[in-house]
Design a protein around this motif. Structure first.
Motif, PDB file in Angstrom:
ATOM      1  N   GLY A 193       0.814  -1.213   0.000  1.00  0.00           N
ATOM      2  CA  GLY A 193       0.000   0.000   0.000  1.00  0.00           C
ATOM      3  C   GLY A 193       0.847   1.262   0.000  1.00  0.00           C
ATOM      4  N   LEU A 194       1.934   1.226   0.741  1.00  0.00           N
ATOM      5  CA  LEU A 194       2.818   2.388   0.791  1.00  0.00           C
ATOM      6  C   LEU A 194       3.592   2.562  -0.516  1.00  0.00           C
ATOM      7  CD1 LEU A 194       4.012   1.988   4.463  1.00  0.00           C
ATOM      8  CD2 LEU A 194       2.695   3.901   3.539  1.00  0.00           C
ATOM      9  N   LEU A 195       3.928   1.462  -1.184  1.00  0.00           N
ATOM     10  CA  LEU A 195       4.560   1.570  -2.503  1.00  0.00           C
ATOM     11  C   LEU A 195       3.640   2.285  -3.478  1.00  0.00           C
ATOM     12  CD1 LEU A 195       6.256  -1.929  -2.969  1.00  0.00           C
ATOM     13  CD2 LEU A 195       7.430   0.280  -2.976  1.00  0.00           C
ATOM     14  N   ALA A 196       2.343   2.010  -3.384  1.00  0.00           N
ATOM     15  CA  ALA A 196       1.371   2.682  -4.254  1.00  0.00           C
ATOM     16  C   ALA A 196       1.175   4.128  -3.820  1.00  0.00           C
ATOM     17  CB  ALA A 196       0.044   1.928  -4.224  1.00  0.00           C
ATOM     18  N   LYS A 197       1.015   4.334  -2.520  1.00  0.00           N
ATOM     19  CA  LYS A 197       0.735   5.663  -1.984  1.00  0.00           C
ATOM     20  C   LYS A 197       1.891   6.631  -2.212  1.00  0.00           C
ATOM     21  CE  LYS A 197      -0.588   7.955   2.341  1.00  0.00           C
ATOM     22  NZ  LYS A 197      -0.883   7.724   3.793  1.00  0.00           N
ATOM     23  N   LYS A 198       3.098   6.138  -2.083  1.00  0.00           N
ATOM     24  CA  LYS A 198       4.266   7.016  -2.197  1.00  0.00           C
ATOM     25  C   LYS A 198       4.789   7.142  -3.627  1.00  0.00           C
ATOM     26  CE  LYS A 198       5.690   6.476   2.606  1.00  0.00           C
ATOM     27  NZ  LYS A 198       5.540   7.904   2.944  1.00  0.00           N
ATOM     28  N   GLY A 199       4.150   6.423  -4.577  1.00  0.00           N
ATOM     29  CA  GLY A 199       4.432   6.689  -5.982  1.00  0.00           C
ATOM     30  C   GLY A 199       5.162   5.630  -6.772  1.00  0.00           C
ATOM     31  N   PHE A 200       5.651   4.554  -6.133  1.00  0.00           N
ATOM     32  CA  PHE A 200       6.425   3.584  -6.904  1.00  0.00           C
ATOM     33  C   PHE A 200       5.554   2.838  -7.911  1.00  0.00           C
ATOM     34  CE2 PHE A 200       8.046  -0.608  -7.880  1.00  0.00           C
ATOM     35  CZ  PHE A 200       9.343  -0.320  -8.277  1.00  0.00           C
ATOM     36  N   ILE A 201       4.392   2.328  -7.479  1.00  0.00           N
ATOM     37  CA  ILE A 201       3.526   1.551  -8.371  1.00  0.00           C
ATOM     38  C   ILE A 201       3.049   2.398  -9.555  1.00  0.00           C
ATOM     39  CG2 ILE A 201       1.360   0.275  -8.562  1.00  0.00           C
ATOM     40  CD1 ILE A 201       3.538  -1.261  -7.121  1.00  0.00           C
ATOM     41  N   PRO A 202       2.566   3.652  -9.325  1.00  0.00           N
ATOM     42  CA  PRO A 202       2.202   4.491 -10.486  1.00  0.00           C
ATOM     43  C   PRO A 202       3.378   4.714 -11.430  1.00  0.00           C
ATOM     44  CG  PRO A 202       1.270   5.400  -8.477  1.00  0.00           C
ATOM     45  CD  PRO A 202       2.192   4.291  -8.049  1.00  0.00           C
ATOM     46  N   TRP A 203       4.575   4.927 -10.885  1.00  0.00           N
ATOM     47  CA  TRP A 203       5.766   5.118 -11.728  1.00  0.00           C
ATOM     48  C   TRP A 203       6.039   3.866 -12.550  1.00  0.00           C
ATOM     49  CZ3 TRP A 203      10.304   2.240 -11.528  1.00  0.00           C
ATOM     50  CH2 TRP A 203      11.379   2.719 -12.279  1.00  0.00           C
ATOM     51  N   PHE A 204       5.977   2.717 -11.915  1.00  0.00           N
ATOM     52  CA  PHE A 204       6.240   1.450 -12.597  1.00  0.00           C
ATOM     53  C   PHE A 204       5.225   1.206 -13.718  1.00  0.00           C
ATOM     54  CE2 PHE A 204       5.140  -3.075 -12.945  1.00  0.00           C
ATOM     55  CZ  PHE A 204       6.353  -3.604 -13.350  1.00  0.00           C
ATOM     56  N   SER A 205       3.936   1.352 -13.411  1.00  0.00           N
ATOM     57  CA  SER A 205       2.902   1.067 -14.409  1.00  0.00           C
ATOM     58  C   SER A 205       2.967   2.051 -15.570  1.00  0.00           C
ATOM     59  CB  SER A 205       1.512   1.119 -13.760  1.00  0.00           C
ATOM     60  OG  SER A 205       1.236   2.397 -13.233  1.00  0.00           O
ATOM     61  N   GLU A 206       3.285   3.294 -15.268  1.00  0.00           N
ATOM     62  CA  GLU A 206       3.379   4.306 -16.333  1.00  0.00           C
ATOM     63  C   GLU A 206       4.505   3.979 -17.300  1.00  0.00           C
ATOM     64  OE1 GLU A 206       4.354   9.087 -16.785  1.00  0.00           O
ATOM     65  OE2 GLU A 206       3.666   8.298 -14.859  1.00  0.00           O
ATOM     66  N   ASN A 207       5.645   3.569 -16.769  1.00  0.00           N
ATOM     67  CA  ASN A 207       6.785   3.257 -17.627  1.00  0.00           C
ATOM     68  C   ASN A 207       6.550   2.005 -18.471  1.00  0.00           C
ATOM     69  OD1 ASN A 207       9.526   4.928 -17.121  1.00  0.00           O
ATOM     70  ND2 ASN A 207       8.297   4.934 -15.261  1.00  0.00           N
ATOM     71  N   VAL A 208       5.957   0.971 -17.857  1.00  0.00           N
ATOM     72  CA  VAL A 208       5.683  -0.248 -18.616  1.00  0.00           C
ATOM     73  C   VAL A 208       4.596   0.005 -19.654  1.00  0.00           C
ATOM     74  CG1 VAL A 208       4.877  -2.639 -18.481  1.00  0.00           C
ATOM     75  CG2 VAL A 208       6.388  -1.734 -16.717  1.00  0.00           C
ATOM     76  N   ALA A 209       3.581   0.778 -19.272  1.00  0.00           N
ATOM     77  CA  ALA A 209       2.499   1.102 -20.207  1.00  0.00           C
ATOM     78  C   ALA A 209       3.039   1.869 -21.412  1.00  0.00           C
ATOM     79  CB  ALA A 209       1.415   1.907 -19.506  1.00  0.00           C
ATOM     80  N   GLN A 210       3.977   2.764 -21.175  1.00  0.00           N
ATOM     81  CA  GLN A 210       4.574   3.515 -22.288  1.00  0.00           C
ATOM     82  C   GLN A 210       5.331   2.573 -23.221  1.00  0.00           C
ATOM     83  OE1 GLN A 210       6.997   6.583 -20.540  1.00  0.00           O
ATOM     84  NE2 GLN A 210       5.248   7.903 -20.052  1.00  0.00           N
ATOM     85  N   ALA A 211       5.953   1.562 -22.651  1.00  0.00           N
ATOM     86  CA  ALA A 211       6.690   0.599 -23.477  1.00  0.00           C
ATOM     87  C   ALA A 211       5.743  -0.235 -24.339  1.00  0.00           C
ATOM     88  CB  ALA A 211       7.521  -0.318 -22.578  1.00  0.00           C
ATOM     89  N   MET A 212       4.473  -0.312 -23.940  1.00  0.00           N
ATOM     90  CA  MET A 212       3.486  -1.095 -24.686  1.00  0.00           C
ATOM     91  C   MET A 212       2.535  -0.215 -25.486  1.00  0.00           C
ATOM     92  SD  MET A 212       2.503  -4.146 -22.026  1.00  0.00           S
ATOM     93  CE  MET A 212       3.709  -5.353 -21.505  1.00  0.00           C
ATOM     94  N   THR A 213       2.935   0.999 -25.715  1.00  0.00           N
ATOM     95  CA  THR A 213       2.103   1.925 -26.474  1.00  0.00           C
ATOM     96  C   THR A 213       1.772   1.344 -27.851  1.00  0.00           C
ATOM     97  OG1 THR A 213       3.104   3.828 -25.373  1.00  0.00           O
ATOM     98  CG2 THR A 213       1.972   4.242 -27.460  1.00  0.00           C
TER      99      THR A 213
END
Length: 467
Positions: free
Chosen positions: A332-352
């Motif tokens: 929960g803290l990984l999501a709240k503090k920004g790691f999960i959003p950062w991870f998903s954004e970068n992987v999602a960009q790679a799958m554009t």
């Protein structure tokens, strides 16, 4: 001792690396260090230098002494409703073992339909289905209750490891193990990692999964898989014995030995039905599922079906409380503090450019077959569920569809190997099914499970409005 060094040294090295190298662009040092220790804990679940609970305590200690998080942040997961739901379910399941009601249910079903090898198989699977409603442990259900009965039936029919294994023993061993993934997937309370994934879904994608919504989503694909698997196994791995009237007679004899329902069994049966009613009507009554579980355990304590020593000795519950609370809080803290959003954004960009249906399909397949590298469904879920869900939602997949389809996949991959679940070692160790056959059947049924759960299931979820 050398083995302990490398088992513990690998995760420790992973954590150390994140403290020695700067964080990637877009991440703070706190996020990077938190991820490093969290990932090291997951690796520790795989290498197993210590039990999972001990690995989590060590991880929390590292987070605290490095001042990555405050003590109040570290312990936030221990207040999770979902975790206490599964802890209470462990206590509930202990009552089934203590009173003998679990065995009575299995023998009753066998006495009703146990006159043919196919129906005997369905009888064992159906017993598991009933027990999974309140027993979040495949080891307790398939191992503690059903396994001794399977051996008893097999031996009585002169089916033992070796030349006579295929009479019926090998078939029953594989049938219960292959349907175990289905029973685990049917209910939120059927497998310890299910509430963990429900918490991750809330933290990662803002999706609320209740006991009822999980059960409704699983109902159609789960019941189809439940009916199909024993039938397919009967044709691809048939027992040589067909008519087995002895089983029905044996079950009736065992029921006679058990005698009439005891007072404690009546109380447990009433409490069991009450809990199911409250769980299934939570949307109408407003009673939280965790509150229902606490009510059920309270009834069993007041009526002395369970005593406090039973609670204290239910080590699986306390172990689950430690490791699951630790994981839920840190994830929960990984999501709240920004790691999960950062991870998903970068992987999602790679799958554009890829449609979300393709990405979700790839993720489901990757999740399913990466089980080969894990010796625990829980470790698998802890390692991959949040990240995969974040990627799926990041590319546009409907959050509820992605959350549930990945959660169901996390259960149905159980049948792939003999080490996927706690009961696997017990069933494989019985010696009825060769390793090559076990893995071949596991691969076959993994395909069938995906076709049913993701193929037919997606149609059902479309009707439910998930996508």
């Amino acid at each position: 001792m050398k083995e302990l060094y490398w088992r513990g040294g690998v995760p420790l090295l992973i954590a150390l690396v994140t403290f020695l190298i700067p964080p990637p662009a877009g991440l703070t040092g706190q996020n990077w260090h938190l991820f490093g220790i969290f990932f090291a804990m997951i690796v520790g679940f795989i290498t197993r230098p210590f039990p999972m609970g001990a690995v989590c305590i060590i991880g929390l200690c590292l987070i605290s002494i490095t001042k990555t998080l405050t003590p109040s942040e570290i312990l936030v997961g221990f207040s999770s409703n979902a975790i206490w739901l599964i802890v209470m379910a462990f206590f509930f399941s202990r009552a089934f073992l203590k009173t003998g009601l679990g065995k009575r249910i299995a023998y009753t079903i066998l006495a009703k339909i146990g006159n043919h090898s196919l129906t005997v198989g369905y009888a064992f699977a159906l017993s598991d289905l009933v027990l999974c409603l309140t027993t979040p442990s495949s080891a307790a259900r398939a191992g503690g209750i059903l396994f001794p009965i399977i051996l008893s039936v097999s031996h009585a029919l002169d089916s033992r490891p070796g030349p006579t294994a295929r009479k019926i023993g090998a078939y029953l061993i594989q049938l219960v193990y292959q349907t175990e993934g289905v029973t685990c997937a049917l209910f939120l309370t059927a497998m310890a990692a299910n509430p963990l994934m429900a918490e991750f879904a809330q933290q990662t994608a803002g999706v609320t999964i209740t006991w009822t919504s999980w059960a409704v989503a699983a109902a159609v694909p789960g019941l189809i898989a439940f009916m199909v698997i024993p039938l397919v196994l009967y044709f691809v791995y048939p027992p040589s014995l067909k008519a087995v009237p002895y089983v029905k007679k044996e079950a009736l004899g065992k029921l006679k030995e058990l005698g009439p329902l005891t007072k404690n069994e009546y109380i447990l049966l009433f409490t069991f039905v009450l809990a199911l009613l409250l769980w299934s009507t939570a949307a109408l009554t407003g009673i939280n599922p965790t509150t229902t579980a606490i009510i059920a355990v309270t009834i069993l304590l007041i009526t002395q079906v369970l005593d406090w020593s039973d609670i204290l000795h239910e080590t699986g519950a306390w172990d689950t409380l430690i490791w699951m609370s630790s994981l839920v809080g840190l994830a929960g803290l990984l999501a709240k503090k920004g790691f999960i959003p950062w991870f998903s954004e970068n992987v999602a960009q790679a799958m554009t450019g890829l449609d979300w249906t393709i990405v979700l399909g790839i993720l489901i397949l990757a999740y399913m077959y990466s089980q080969y590298f894990f010796a625990s469904l829980t470790a698998h879920a802890a390692a991959m569920y949040s990240g995969f869900l974040a990627v799926a939602v990041g590319v546009g997949a409907p959050p509820l569809l992605a959350a549930l389809s990945l959660a169901f996949t996390a259960n149905i991959c159980l049948g792939l190997t003999h080490y996927s679940a706690a009961c696997g070692g017990l069933y494989f160790g019985a010696g009825y099914v060769p390793l090559k056959t076990w893995w071949s059947l596991g691969l076959l049924f993994s395909v069938i499970q995906l076709v049913v759960w993701i193929g037919i299931g997606s149609v059902w979820w479309k009707l439910l409005g998930f996508w």
